[in-house]
Design an enzyme around this catalytic site. Structure first.
Site, PDB file in Angstrom:
ATOM      1  N   GLU A   1      44.537  49.902  40.375  1.00  0.00           N
ATOM      2  CA  GLU A   1      43.963  49.947  41.611  1.00  0.00           C
ATOM      3  C   GLU A   1      42.382  50.532  41.762  1.00  0.00           C
ATOM      4  O   GLU A   1      42.229  51.262  40.582  1.00  0.00           O
ATOM      5  CB  GLU A   1      44.777  50.602  42.608  1.00  0.00           C
ATOM      6  CG  GLU A   1      46.039  49.918  42.968  1.00  0.00           C
ATOM      7  CD  GLU A   1      46.070  48.608  43.758  1.00  0.00           C
ATOM      8  OE1 GLU A   1      45.067  48.024  43.366  1.00  0.00           O
ATOM      9  OE2 GLU A   1      47.251  48.182  44.334  1.00  0.00           O
ATOM     10  N   ASP A  44      52.447  45.234  33.395  1.00  0.00           N
ATOM     11  CA  ASP A  44      52.827  46.346  34.050  1.00  0.00           C
ATOM     12  C   ASP A  44      54.261  45.955  34.704  1.00  0.00           C
ATOM     13  O   ASP A  44      54.857  44.770  34.313  1.00  0.00           O
ATOM     14  CB  ASP A  44      51.594  46.295  35.541  1.00  0.00           C
ATOM     15  CG  ASP A  44      51.440  44.918  35.645  1.00  0.00           C
ATOM     16  OD1 ASP A  44      52.075  44.198  35.440  1.00  0.00           O
ATOM     17  OD2 ASP A  44      50.276  44.762  36.456  1.00  0.00           O
ATOM     18  N   ASP A  49      41.447  43.144  45.630  1.00  0.00           N
ATOM     19  CA  ASP A  49      40.710  44.406  45.676  1.00  0.00           C
ATOM     20  C   ASP A  49      39.977  44.485  43.947  1.00  0.00           C
ATOM     21  O   ASP A  49      39.725  45.668  44.034  1.00  0.00           O
ATOM     22  CB  ASP A  49      41.491  45.516  46.003  1.00  0.00           C
ATOM     23  CG  ASP A  49      42.898  45.933  45.021  1.00  0.00           C
ATOM     24  OD1 ASP A  49      42.864  45.260  44.128  1.00  0.00           O
ATOM     25  OD2 ASP A  49      43.496  46.744  45.549  1.00  0.00           O
ATOM     26  N   HIS A 101      41.720  44.574  41.211  1.00  0.00           N
ATOM     27  CA  HIS A 101      42.538  45.237  40.277  1.00  0.00           C
ATOM     28  C   HIS A 101      42.806  44.328  38.953  1.00  0.00           C
ATOM     29  O   HIS A 101      43.017  42.999  39.148  1.00  0.00           O
ATOM     30  CB  HIS A 101      43.655  46.123  40.821  1.00  0.00           C
ATOM     31  CG  HIS A 101      44.902  45.040  41.289  1.00  0.00           C
ATOM     32  ND1 HIS A 101      45.012  45.107  42.588  1.00  0.00           N
ATOM     33  CD2 HIS A 101      45.701  44.257  40.572  1.00  0.00           C
ATOM     34  CE1 HIS A 101      46.170  44.096  42.611  1.00  0.00           C
ATOM     35  NE2 HIS A 101      46.472  43.860  41.529  1.00  0.00           N
TER      36      HIS A 101
HETATM   37  C1  GLP Z   1      49.547  41.830  40.770  1.00  0.00           C
HETATM   38  C2  GLP Z   1      49.727  41.846  39.078  1.00  0.00           C
HETATM   39  C3  GLP Z   1      48.546  41.576  38.601  1.00  0.00           C
HETATM   40  C4  GLP Z   1      47.760  40.193  39.129  1.00  0.00           C
HETATM   41  C5  GLP Z   1      47.570  40.288  40.556  1.00  0.00           C
HETATM   42  C6  GLP Z   1      47.203  39.035  40.931  1.00  0.00           C
HETATM   43  O1  GLP Z   1      48.984  42.714  41.365  1.00  0.00           O
HETATM   44  N1  GLP Z   1      50.003  43.019  38.878  1.00  0.00           N
HETATM   45  O2  GLP Z   1      48.556  41.438  36.959  1.00  0.00           O
HETATM   46  O3  GLP Z   1      46.586  39.875  38.561  1.00  0.00           O
HETATM   47  O4  GLP Z   1      48.830  40.541  41.028  1.00  0.00           O
HETATM   48  O5  GLP Z   1      48.161  38.122  41.447  1.00  0.00           O
HETATM   49  P1  GLP Z   1      48.108  36.713  41.947  1.00  0.00           P
HETATM   50  O6  GLP Z   1      47.542  36.005  40.578  1.00  0.00           O
HETATM   51  O7  GLP Z   1      49.401  36.204  42.399  1.00  0.00           O
HETATM   52  O8  GLP Z   1      47.021  36.519  42.687  1.00  0.00           O
END
Ligand code: GLP
Length: 261
Positions: free
Chosen positions: A143, A67, A136, A138
């Site tokens: 989302e 993304d 959440d 995702h």
């Molecule tokens: C962002 C990214 C996701 C990632 C998520 C969790 O939203 N787009 O790919 O998995 O964060 O992030 P973290 O690993 O920092 O908790």
């Protein structure tokens, strides 16, 4: 689905990096899907270590991002492309032309989304996709209530996700974009092997819902239950709300040594 529970964040890196190394040994042009955020960092740290020790190299491999943020100038350090270059790909010598991400600076974004799908297909699809999970539930930036069949497209972030990610923008919530382009859930599900990494108690609830709850668009990561080859690597705190935690540990302890992830 295989769930690997390791004692702490430190043990996550070697487990997942071993699967990446095995992929690069088995294919001449491997396609690695990269996630951003902090969850995969132990994996990237281990890959950098293996690269420095001459145990692993990128060779002819290519990498695809899940993304990217919309609305940031091309040189913005908060872009996921800049982030992944800093934490992994520049450090292991991946040529920039072998790093792909949604082209968020094109005028026709609908076209950019379609082309991104096409690009992934042109390389034969993703062999191993590393995933994190948002609080959440995702994956990528899909989302809650994202279609479980969605393709690469523009999404609006929830306020919670913007808050969670504000730390990458110096804690300034206003600086966090509201829109992104993300691979769809249908796109992600086409990868051969999905490896989801989660660490810390803050992920315990969403991990339990995704792995042991019903499959629902309200918890996008729950769709992994439908994929034929998923590995979930958790540290103890992230696994603490799983009913089958002890079974997963037992299974991993008794896994034949010849069987990879
Ligand atoms: C962002 C990214 C996701 C990632 C998520 C969790 O939203 N787009 O790919 O998995 O964060 O992030 P973290 O690993 O920092 O908790």
């Amino acid at each position: 689905m295989e769930v690997v529970v390791v004692p702490s964040r430190d043990e996550v890196g070697p487990v997942v990096a071993a699967a990446v190394v095995a992929l690069f040994q088995s294919k001449s042009k491997p396609v690695l899907g990269l996630a951003t955020g902090s969850s995969p960092l132990p994996v990237y740290e281990e890959l950098i270590r293996l690269h420095r020790a001459d145990v692993w190299g990128v060779g002819q491999g290519v990498c695809f991002l899940l993304d990217e943020y919309l609305g940031l100038v091309p040189e913005h350090p908060g872009l996921y492309r800049a982030y992944i270059r800093e934490v992994l790909t520049d450090r292991v010598g991946l040529p920039t032309q072998h790093l792909f991400g949604p082209e968020v600076h094109r005028e026709d974004l609908t076209r950019a989304c379609r082309d991104y799908e096409q690009e992934i297909r042109a390389y034969g699809g993703v062999d191993l996709q590393i995933l994190g999970i948002g609080s959440d539930g995702h994956i990528g930036f899909n989302e809650p209530m994202s279609s479980l069949a969605s393709r690469t497209r523009i999404k609006t972030l929830t306020e919670q996700t913007r808050l969670d990610n504000a730390r990458f923008f110096g804690g300034d919530l206003d600086a966090v974009p509201r829109h992104v382009i993300t691979q769809g859930i249908g796109t992600i599900l086409e990868a051969e092997h999905l490896v989801l990494v989660a660490t810390g108690q803050g992920k315990a609830d969403c991990v339990a819902k995704a792995l042991e709850g019903p499959v629902s668009a309200m918890v996008p990561a729950s769709v992994l239950q439908f994929h034929p080859h998923v590995t979930v690597v958790l540290d103890e705190p992230a696994a603490c709300k799983l009913a089958l935690r002890e079974y997963h540990k037992y299974t991993f302890e008794h896994k034949p040594s010849w069987q990879g992830l």
